[in-house]
Design a protein around this motif. Structure first.
Motif, mmCIF file in Angstrom:
data_model
loop_
_atom_site.group_PDB
_atom_site.id
_atom_site.type_symbol
_atom_site.label_atom_id
_atom_site.label_comp_id
_atom_site.label_asym_id
_atom_site.label_seq_id
_atom_site.Cartn_x
_atom_site.Cartn_y
_atom_site.Cartn_z
ATOM 1 N N THR A 86 0.838 -1.194 0.000
ATOM 2 C CA THR A 86 0.000 0.000 0.000
ATOM 3 C C THR A 86 0.876 1.249 0.000
ATOM 4 O OG1 THR A 86 -1.702 -1.153 1.227
ATOM 5 C CG2 THR A 86 -1.800 1.248 1.215
ATOM 6 N N LEU A 87 0.611 2.162 -0.926
ATOM 7 C CA LEU A 87 1.347 3.413 -1.026
ATOM 8 C C LEU A 87 0.393 4.581 -0.835
ATOM 9 C CD1 LEU A 87 3.491 2.515 -4.175
ATOM 10 C CD2 LEU A 87 4.203 2.389 -1.791
ATOM 11 N N ILE A 88 0.960 5.752 -0.769
ATOM 12 C CA ILE A 88 0.149 6.956 -0.578
ATOM 13 C C ILE A 88 -0.425 7.399 -1.915
ATOM 14 C CG2 ILE A 88 0.199 9.373 0.171
ATOM 15 C CD1 ILE A 88 2.574 8.602 1.962
ATOM 16 N N ARG A 104 -1.450 2.594 -5.542
ATOM 17 C CA ARG A 104 -0.728 1.358 -5.854
ATOM 18 C C ARG A 104 0.275 1.540 -6.988
ATOM 19 N NH1 ARG A 104 -5.578 -2.689 -6.725
ATOM 20 N NH2 ARG A 104 -3.879 -4.102 -7.316
ATOM 21 N N LEU A 105 0.489 2.781 -7.384
ATOM 22 C CA LEU A 105 1.484 3.055 -8.424
ATOM 23 C C LEU A 105 2.893 2.965 -7.856
ATOM 24 C CD1 LEU A 105 -0.086 6.095 -10.299
ATOM 25 C CD2 LEU A 105 0.552 3.913 -11.325
ATOM 26 N N PRO A 106 3.864 2.594 -8.696
ATOM 27 C CA PRO A 106 5.263 2.634 -8.248
ATOM 28 C C PRO A 106 5.725 4.081 -8.079
ATOM 29 C CG PRO A 106 5.110 2.074 -10.571
ATOM 30 C CD PRO A 106 3.708 2.061 -10.046
ATOM 31 N N THR A 120 -15.782 1.617 -18.052
ATOM 32 C CA THR A 120 -15.783 0.468 -17.140
ATOM 33 C C THR A 120 -14.566 -0.414 -17.366
ATOM 34 O OG1 THR A 120 -18.199 0.449 -17.059
ATOM 35 C CG2 THR A 120 -17.076 -1.576 -16.414
ATOM 36 N N GLN A 121 -14.224 -0.664 -18.621
ATOM 37 C CA GLN A 121 -13.045 -1.478 -18.913
ATOM 38 C C GLN A 121 -11.771 -0.804 -18.424
ATOM 39 O OE1 GLN A 121 -13.662 -1.897 -23.154
ATOM 40 N NE2 GLN A 121 -14.352 -4.022 -22.953
ATOM 41 N N LEU A 122 -11.690 0.511 -18.612
ATOM 42 C CA LEU A 122 -10.512 1.242 -18.140
ATOM 43 C C LEU A 122 -10.390 1.176 -16.621
ATOM 44 C CD1 LEU A 122 -10.389 4.500 -20.297
ATOM 45 C CD2 LEU A 122 -8.843 2.539 -20.384
ATOM 46 N N GLN A 123 -11.506 1.333 -15.940
ATOM 47 C CA GLN A 123 -11.479 1.298 -14.484
ATOM 48 C C GLN A 123 -10.998 -0.051 -13.971
ATOM 49 O OE1 GLN A 123 -15.522 2.399 -13.585
ATOM 50 N NE2 GLN A 123 -15.082 4.588 -13.607
ATOM 51 N N LYS A 124 -11.520 -1.123 -14.552
ATOM 52 C CA LYS A 124 -11.110 -2.457 -14.124
ATOM 53 C C LYS A 124 -9.633 -2.686 -14.415
ATOM 54 C CE LYS A 124 -15.620 -4.706 -14.631
ATOM 55 N NZ LYS A 124 -16.389 -5.756 -15.372
ATOM 56 N N LEU A 125 -9.193 -2.226 -15.576
ATOM 57 C CA LEU A 125 -7.802 -2.409 -15.969
ATOM 58 C C LEU A 125 -6.860 -1.669 -15.035
ATOM 59 C CD1 LEU A 125 -5.700 -3.424 -18.042
ATOM 60 C CD2 LEU A 125 -6.122 -1.307 -19.326
ATOM 61 N N VAL A 126 -7.176 -0.427 -14.742
ATOM 62 C CA VAL A 126 -6.283 0.409 -13.936
ATOM 63 C C VAL A 126 -6.264 -0.038 -12.472
ATOM 64 C CG1 VAL A 126 -5.923 2.742 -13.040
ATOM 65 C CG2 VAL A 126 -6.439 2.392 -15.470
ATOM 66 N N VAL A 127 -7.413 -0.417 -11.947
ATOM 67 C CA VAL A 127 -7.445 -0.866 -10.555
ATOM 68 C C VAL A 127 -6.692 -2.179 -10.404
ATOM 69 C CG1 VAL A 127 -8.955 -1.704 -8.710
ATOM 70 C CG2 VAL A 127 -9.559 0.357 -9.967
ATOM 71 N N TYR A 128 -6.856 -3.067 -11.384
ATOM 72 C CA TYR A 128 -6.145 -4.349 -11.335
ATOM 73 C C TYR A 128 -4.653 -4.165 -11.571
ATOM 74 C CZ TYR A 128 -4.602 -9.028 -12.718
ATOM 75 O OH TYR A 128 -3.919 -10.216 -12.827
ATOM 76 N N ASN A 129 -4.289 -3.300 -12.513
ATOM 77 C CA ASN A 129 -2.899 -3.135 -12.904
ATOM 78 C C ASN A 129 -2.576 -1.652 -13.082
ATOM 79 O OD1 ASN A 129 -0.299 -3.456 -13.868
ATOM 80 N ND2 ASN A 129 -0.927 -4.080 -15.923
ATOM 81 N N PRO A 130 -2.453 -0.915 -11.992
ATOM 82 C CA PRO A 130 -2.208 0.537 -12.090
ATOM 83 C C PRO A 130 -0.904 0.895 -12.793
ATOM 84 C CG PRO A 130 -1.919 -0.239 -9.827
ATOM 85 C CD PRO A 130 -2.529 -1.375 -10.592
ATOM 86 N N ARG A 131 0.020 -0.070 -12.890
ATOM 87 C CA ARG A 131 1.290 0.218 -13.554
ATOM 88 C C ARG A 131 1.099 0.594 -15.025
ATOM 89 N NH1 ARG A 131 5.025 -4.828 -12.515
ATOM 90 N NH2 ARG A 131 3.023 -5.874 -12.760
ATOM 91 N N VAL A 132 -0.055 0.243 -15.572
ATOM 92 C CA VAL A 132 -0.307 0.591 -16.975
ATOM 93 C C VAL A 132 -0.259 2.105 -17.171
ATOM 94 C CG1 VAL A 132 -2.819 0.761 -16.756
ATOM 95 C CG2 VAL A 132 -1.822 0.121 -18.952
ATOM 96 N N LEU A 133 -0.531 2.859 -16.117
ATOM 97 C CA LEU A 133 -0.499 4.322 -16.202
ATOM 98 C C LEU A 133 0.917 4.851 -16.400
ATOM 99 C CD1 LEU A 133 -3.047 5.215 -13.370
ATOM 100 C CD2 LEU A 133 -3.453 5.103 -15.836
#
Length: 380
Positions: free
Chosen positions: A35-37, A63-65, A88-101
């Protein structure tokens, strides 16, 4: 029985397990996230530019690095939206794998180009990535490109590869050298023609994504109970064995025995309709008890027509049984139809056979109105 099956199917396997036991134990891995800030800048981009809720934005950004670039995050999300990703797809993707940002736009584009070149539409790519988010994390050079090359070599064309990926995106990121390729060879060694193996692959792709040792044991069991190796039930049986642990399998068997089924009856049911064994033991028990409770169907009728266990109680079986009870109470039918007829005929055929001839007498009944209203294609 086992020796005969081997001789007939020309397979070279040894030491098959008993049909009434499955030694495949599923294992699961856990993923721990530090968990990060939350990042206020990233949150602002997610909420104000891409319609994320504040809660989801906070969760994703926390949850980002360490590298947190709001401009890069905006570019990535904007590109995905331009290429058919829904909110909705973007939200699921980002929450599951925030590193994509934090991905470069060049990396995202290169992945899309590979899939577009296969003939997939942007909508299909969005759906594929949304259903298997590991695609964006997998190495292009070490995983995605080699896997696509292997698939094309096996299937023959980009169109066929695209067709398979629409069914199961997992082939992009799985270890195909340890699963798909040897599993195809296992089936071919059973004298199953290549075109039939590929037909099985398209219909039940998940069955091919297990370790070859598991596949071999499952094929042994399907052979042991003498399911013809070229029919669909064969690969269904293999898939059930692949994904059912020994403990889960024994629970199902004991439930059936407790309900009064013999081992011979269980084998007969499985031979005819292995797919009904894919549900949990509890669901299987509920359906059987529901049918037996009618007083119209017996264990033998279920053994003879196990496909009935594949239908939904609330949506299919119960509405039809209610109508039959009504007809019986009005002395409009003398004998109930077989379990095969009750469960398997289409809604239109059921209506035409059991409602239309008596509609003048029962058309005002609530259960009739409800049945007809729920089947839009039916007309009085």
């Amino acid at each position: 029985m086992i020796a005969i099956a081997r001789k007939n199917l020309s397979c070279s396997f040894i030491n098959p397990n008993s049909f009434l036991c499955n030694s495949n134990v599923l294992s699961f891995s856990t993923w721990k996230v530090k968990t990060l800030i939350p990042s206020p800048e990233i949150c602002d981009v997610l909420v104000n530019k891409h319609q994320f809720s504040p809660e989801l934005a906070s969760l994703a950004s926390s949850r980002l690095p360490k590298v947190r670039d709001p401009q890069r995050a905006d570019l990535v999300l904007s590109f995905l939206k331009e290429n058919s990703f829904t909110t909705t797809q973007l939200q699921k993707l980002v929450v599951y794998n925030p590193r994509v940002l934090g991905f470069t736009i060049e990396d995202i584009k290169s992945r899309f180009k590979v899939f577009l070149d296969l003939g997939l539409s942007s909508e299909e790519i969005a759906k594929m990535i949304s259903s298997n988010k590991a695609i964006l994390n997998s190495s292009m050079a070490n995983k995605i490109i080699p896997n696509l090359s292997m698939l094309k070599g096996l299937l023959g064309s980009n169109d066929d590869v695209a067709r398979l990926l629409k069914r199961s995106p997992w082939f992009i990121v799985s270890d195909l050298e340890k699963t798909l390729i040897p599993n195809v060879e296992i089936l071919k060694r059973c004298s199953i023609p290549t075109e039939r193996v590929l037909h099985f692959l398209y219909i039940h792709p998940r069955t091919f994504l297990v370790k070859s040792g598991t596949m071999m044991k499952s094929v042994e069991k399907a052979i042991e109970i003498r399911i013809p190796h070229t029919i669909l039930a064969f690969i269904q049986a293999v898939g059930i064995f692949n994904h059912t642990s020994e403990g889960m399998w024994e629970v199902k068997l004991q439930i059936l025995r407790d309900l009064g089924f013999s081992d011979e009856g269980i084998v007969t049911m499985f031979r005819k309709q292995p797919i009904v064994f894919s549900v949990s033991g509890v669901k299987l028990k509920n359906k059987i008890e529901f049918l037996l409770a009618t007083g119209k169907f017996s264990i033998s009728s279920i053994v003879n027509r196990p496909v009935a266990l594949g239908y939904n109680i609330e949506k299919r079986l119960e509405p039809r049984l209610q109508i039959l009870r009504l007809l019986e109470s009005r002395n409009l039918i003398e004998k109930w139809p077989s379990l095969s007829v009750v469960s398997s005929i289409t809604d239109y055929m059921f209506f035409d056979k059991f409602i239309r001839p008596y509609y003048d007498k029962i058309g005002e009944e609530c259960i009739i109105k409800k049945f007809v209203a729920g089947k839009k294609e039916l007309k009085v």
